[in-house]
Design a protein around this motif. Structure first.
Motif, PDB file in Angstrom:
ATOM      1  N   SER A  23       4.425  -5.064   4.049  1.00 37.38           N
ATOM      2  CA  SER A  23       4.834  -3.994   3.134  1.00 37.38           C
ATOM      3  C   SER A  23       6.341  -3.988   2.959  1.00 37.38           C
ATOM      4  CB  SER A  23       4.380  -2.636   3.688  1.00 37.38           C
ATOM      5  OG  SER A  23       4.874  -1.584   2.903  1.00 37.38           O
ATOM      6  N   ASP A  24       6.771  -3.681   1.737  1.00 39.10           N
ATOM      7  CA  ASP A  24       8.191  -3.499   1.464  1.00 39.10           C
ATOM      8  C   ASP A  24       8.630  -2.064   1.728  1.00 39.10           C
ATOM      9  OD1 ASP A  24       8.713  -6.106   0.637  1.00 39.10           O
ATOM     10  OD2 ASP A  24       8.230  -5.665  -1.456  1.00 39.10           O
ATOM     11  N   THR A  25       7.652  -1.159   1.847  1.00 37.22           N
ATOM     12  CA  THR A  25       7.992   0.267   1.875  1.00 37.22           C
ATOM     13  C   THR A  25       7.600   0.990   3.157  1.00 37.22           C
ATOM     14  OG1 THR A  25       5.910   0.809   0.769  1.00 37.22           O
ATOM     15  CG2 THR A  25       7.846   0.467  -0.636  1.00 37.22           C
ATOM     16  N   ARG A  26       6.587   0.552   3.849  1.00 35.93           N
ATOM     17  CA  ARG A  26       6.114   1.291   5.024  1.00 35.93           C
ATOM     18  C   ARG A  26       7.000   1.056   6.237  1.00 35.93           C
ATOM     19  NH1 ARG A  26      -0.403   0.336   5.162  1.00 35.93           N
ATOM     20  NH2 ARG A  26      -0.751   0.791   2.964  1.00 35.93           N
ATOM     21  N   THR A  27       7.036   2.082   7.090  1.00 35.19           N
ATOM     22  CA  THR A  27       7.640   1.958   8.414  1.00 35.19           C
ATOM     23  C   THR A  27       6.512   2.136   9.426  1.00 35.19           C
ATOM     24  OG1 THR A  27       8.048   4.325   8.652  1.00 35.19           O
ATOM     25  CG2 THR A  27       9.788   3.014   7.590  1.00 35.19           C
ATOM     26  N   GLU A  30       4.816   5.452   9.352  1.00 32.77           N
ATOM     27  CA  GLU A  30       3.963   5.755   8.192  1.00 32.77           C
ATOM     28  C   GLU A  30       2.816   4.762   8.031  1.00 32.77           C
ATOM     29  OE1 GLU A  30       7.719   6.884   5.335  1.00 32.77           O
ATOM     30  OE2 GLU A  30       7.118   4.789   5.489  1.00 32.77           O
ATOM     31  N   ASP A  31       2.608   3.914   8.995  1.00 32.77           N
ATOM     32  CA  ASP A  31       1.662   2.806   8.870  1.00 32.77           C
ATOM     33  C   ASP A  31       0.258   3.211   9.320  1.00 32.77           C
ATOM     34  OD1 ASP A  31       0.467   0.337   8.628  1.00 32.77           O
ATOM     35  OD2 ASP A  31       1.413  -0.488  10.433  1.00 32.77           O
ATOM     36  N   ARG A  55       8.141  -7.769   5.413  1.00 28.17           N
ATOM     37  CA  ARG A  55       8.253  -7.579   3.962  1.00 28.17           C
ATOM     38  C   ARG A  55       7.306  -8.520   3.212  1.00 28.17           C
ATOM     39  NH1 ARG A  55      12.224  -4.702   1.919  1.00 28.17           N
ATOM     40  NH2 ARG A  55      12.418  -5.996   0.050  1.00 28.17           N
ATOM     41  N   ASP A  56       6.990  -8.159   1.977  1.00 28.10           N
ATOM     42  CA  ASP A  56       6.130  -8.978   1.113  1.00 28.10           C
ATOM     43  C   ASP A  56       6.899 -10.197   0.626  1.00 28.10           C
ATOM     44  OD1 ASP A  56       3.524  -7.342   0.422  1.00 28.10           O
ATOM     45  OD2 ASP A  56       5.169  -5.891   0.378  1.00 28.10           O
ATOM     46  N   ARG A  88       4.169  -8.752  -5.887  1.00 21.43           N
ATOM     47  CA  ARG A  88       4.613  -8.722  -4.488  1.00 21.43           C
ATOM     48  C   ARG A  88       3.479  -9.000  -3.501  1.00 21.43           C
ATOM     49  NH1 ARG A  88       9.500  -9.636  -3.371  1.00 21.43           N
ATOM     50  NH2 ARG A  88       9.515  -8.278  -1.557  1.00 21.43           N
TER      51      ARG A  88
END
Length: 188
Positions: A23-27, A30-31, A55-56, A88
Motif C-alpha cells: 500500500s502507498d497509503t496504509r500504516t 491502519e492496516d 509501497r506499490d 498502482r
C-alpha cells in the motif's frame, strides 16, 4: 459432501509466516487486512516471524520478497494488496517473475470462494501464488473480506498438517529435495 478431514492421529505443526501489506497509503496502525491475517495466524497456532508494509512499487516488493524468502525462519509469505487492474496494482507483476514454480490452483480456488461472496467482481483480482526459494508466496487482494476468504478457505486447512488427504505442511520438507541432492542451502 466433505472433500477433506482432519486426521486426529497427526500432531499439529506450526508454520512460520511473514505478512506484507502492499500500500502507498496504509500504516501499520491502519492496516486492518494485515491485522486480520496476523490474528488468524496466531489463533490457528502458527508463528508470525515478520510483518511489514511496502509501497506499490515493483522494486520495493521484489526486494522485500527476495529478503524474506532467503530467511530460514519464514515458511510462507502472504502479501495483501495491489492485485487489481489500476496503475498502482503491481503485486503479481512483481512476484510472478520470481516464482520457481507457479501454483495455478491457488488462484482458481480463491476465485471460486470469492465468487460465492462477491459474484463476478472476483475477476477484478489477480490473486496469485507460487514457490520462491522453497518458500510459499501468496498475493491476495487488500480487502479484509478477501483476506478472510483466503485464510478461512485455503490457508487454514492447507497449513494444517492434520488436513487430509494432503496439505502444504507435509510437502515442506520435500520442497528443496533437488537442492539437497546438489548441495544447496536453505533448510526447512
Amino acid at each position: 459432501m466433505s472433500h477433506s478431514h482432519i486426521d486426529e492421529n497427526r500432531v499439529f505443526v506450526p508454520v512460520r509466516f511473514g505478512v506484507v501489506t502492499v500500500s502507498d497509503t496504509r500504516t501499520l496502525a491502519e492496516d486492518r487486512s494485515g491485522d486480520l491475517l496476523v490474528d488468524r495466524i496466531s489463533k490457528a497456532g502458527h508463528e508470525l516471524q515478520a510483518r511489514d508494509i511496502v509501497r506499490d512499487e515493483v522494486d520495493a516488493i521484489q526486494a522485500l520478497v527476495r529478503d524474506w524468502t532467503a530467511r530460514d525462519d519464514i515458511d510462507a509469505i502472504i502479501l495483501t494488496g495491489g492485485t487489481g487492474f489500476t496503475g498502482r496494482d503491481v503485486t503479481p507483476d512483481a512476484i510472478e517473475p520470481l516464482y520457481d514454480k507457479a501454483m495455478d490452483g491457488f488462484s482458481a480456488i480463491f476465485h471460486r470462494i470469492s465468487y460465492e461472496k462477491i459474484g463476478t467482481s472476483t475477476i477484478q483480482s489477480r490473486a496469485s501464488a507460487g514457490l520462491i526459494n522453497q518458500t510459499f508466496v501468496f498475493s491476495i487482494p487488500g480487502s479484509t473480506g478477501a483476506c478472510k476468504d483466503a485464510w478461512d478457505g485455503i490457508f487454514l486447512p492447507q497449513f494444517d498438517y492434520r488436513h487430509m488427504p494432503c496439505n502444504f505442511v507435509e510437502i515442506m520438507p520435500r520442497l528443496d529435495e533437488h537442492l539437497k541432492r546438489s548441495g544447496g542451502s536453505k533448510s526447512l
